[in-house]
Design an enzyme around this catalytic site. Structure first.
Site, mmCIF file in Angstrom:
data_model
loop_
_atom_site.group_PDB
_atom_site.id
_atom_site.type_symbol
_atom_site.label_atom_id
_atom_site.label_comp_id
_atom_site.label_asym_id
_atom_site.label_seq_id
_atom_site.Cartn_x
_atom_site.Cartn_y
_atom_site.Cartn_z
ATOM 1 N N ASP A 133 2.543 1.619 -11.756
ATOM 2 C CA ASP A 133 1.749 2.122 -10.422
ATOM 3 C C ASP A 133 1.154 3.545 -10.333
ATOM 4 O O ASP A 133 2.886 4.586 -9.843
ATOM 5 C CB ASP A 133 2.020 1.641 -9.319
ATOM 6 C CG ASP A 133 1.140 1.787 -8.146
ATOM 7 O OD1 ASP A 133 0.112 1.860 -8.625
ATOM 8 O OD2 ASP A 133 1.338 1.508 -6.813
ATOM 9 N N GLY A 151 -4.265 -1.960 -1.011
ATOM 10 C CA GLY A 151 -4.711 -3.640 -0.992
ATOM 11 C C GLY A 151 -4.323 -3.830 1.103
ATOM 12 O O GLY A 151 -5.178 -5.232 1.114
HETATM 13 P P1 13P Z 1 -0.684 -0.654 -0.386
HETATM 14 O O1 13P Z 1 0.604 -0.601 0.351
HETATM 15 O O2 13P Z 1 -1.781 -0.457 1.033
HETATM 16 O O3 13P Z 1 -0.518 -2.425 -0.542
HETATM 17 O O4 13P Z 1 -1.777 -0.484 -1.493
HETATM 18 C C1 13P Z 1 -0.396 -1.078 -2.586
HETATM 19 C C2 13P Z 1 -1.196 -0.181 -3.236
HETATM 20 O O5 13P Z 1 -2.300 0.372 -3.566
HETATM 21 C C3 13P Z 1 -0.468 0.430 -4.496
HETATM 22 O O6 13P Z 1 -0.727 1.118 -5.658
#
Ligand code: 13P
Length: 287
Positions: A84, A209
């Site tokens: 990520d 999200g």
């Molecule tokens: P949140 O922590 O706001 O759910 O975002 C998660 C995300 O976008 C990981 O890249």
């Protein structure tokens, strides 16, 4: 076996639903998410930030843990292990460590540099059968030290990056990592529609999200979002359940201090929220 996220996300675009990316931090998170995906017959993407990767002692440890867990828990739904918001170096580290998918976040570079680095990483990833996500615009807020101003993505730049052969694209449309502020303006659906128009069937990714209202999630999916990332919400559910356990004094009763007991309510809470998200995203029974 871990799979790239390409096929599951192309199917999601065709079927008008989204696959959840749930970020992992440790064994409990991983086990809870994998079991929930299997119980709900849903494809799933396990997200690992560079910070979480370091916390778990490195990407190699993470890949070994996830691969072994998929095998020993008899997980048969498609599972992708995805970096990520990866840096250029982080992408190569994950390719070497055995991840099945990477994200190169070149959104903070000038577009030419984002294009050059993304092009190189698309080749490196595809050569080994991994999927790759790129980012244009930026996701607001902060996640594990990755800070974004929250610019709305330029649809023409999205098209340029899409044409490099990335498998899915994160485009900033007013989404923010972490909790949304009271005065949040909401997602920019006009921008999303323009991006979709120019990028065709390329799966689009909605970061941040946590806390996006259900109607906005559904509208985003109808406009081409096929992957939704959730991180903070699992942390909040885990925290709340753990707090209740301790405040009720359960850690002081019998062997309530046993870490397997202490972490159990948080584990169950993660399962609850992941199931809810899979239902909302429409990925249940889509494995
Ligand atoms: P949140 O922590 O706001 O759910 O975002 C998660 C995300 O976008 C990981 O890249």
């Amino acid at each position: 076996m871990l799979v790239s996220a390409t096929e599951m996300l192309q199917k999601a675009v065709e079927g008008h639903y989204a696959v959840g990316q749930f970020n992992i931090n440790n064994l409990e998170w991983t086990k809870a998410i994998l079991l929930t995906a299997q119980e709900n017959n849903s494809p799933v993407i396990l997200g690992v930030s560079e910070g979480a990767g370091k916390y778990m002692t490195g990407f190699k440890t993470v890949a070994a843990m996830v691969s072994a867990m998929v095998e020993t828990l008899n997980i048969t739904v498609p599972v992708a292990l995805h970096l990520d918001h990866g840096s250029y170096e982080g992408c190569y580290d994950c390719i070497k460590a055995g991840f099945s998918s990477i994200m190169f976040d070149g959104s903070h570079f000038p577009i030419d540099e984002n294009i050059a680095k993304t092009t190189e990483l698309v080749n490196a990833a595809h050569h080994l059968g991994l999927s790759i996500e790129a980012e244009v615009g930026s996701i607001g807020g902060e996640e594990d030290g990755v800070i974004g101003a929250g610019e709305i993505a330029d649809p023409n730049e999205c098209k340029m990056i899409a044409d490099l052969g990335v498998d899915f694209l994160a485009a900033g449309i007013g989404n923010i990592h972490g909790k949304y502020p009271e005065n949040w303006k909401g997602l920019d659906f006009d921008a999303l529609a323009r991006i979709k128009e120019l990028t065709g069937d390329l799966p689009l990714v909605l970061h941040g999200g946590t806390g996006i209202p259900s109607d906005m999630i559904k509208k985003a999916i109808s406009l081409g979002v096929a992957k939704i990332n959730v991180n903070t919400e699992c942390q909040l559910y885990f925290q709340e359940a753990t707090r209740k356990y301790i405040e009720a004094g359960k850690d002081l009763e019998g062997k309530g201090f046993d870490p397997r007991k202490l972490l159990a309510p948080g584990f169950e809470a993660i399962k609850t929220i992941v199931k809810e998200k899979m239902e909302l995203f429409g990925s249940v029974n889509k494995a």
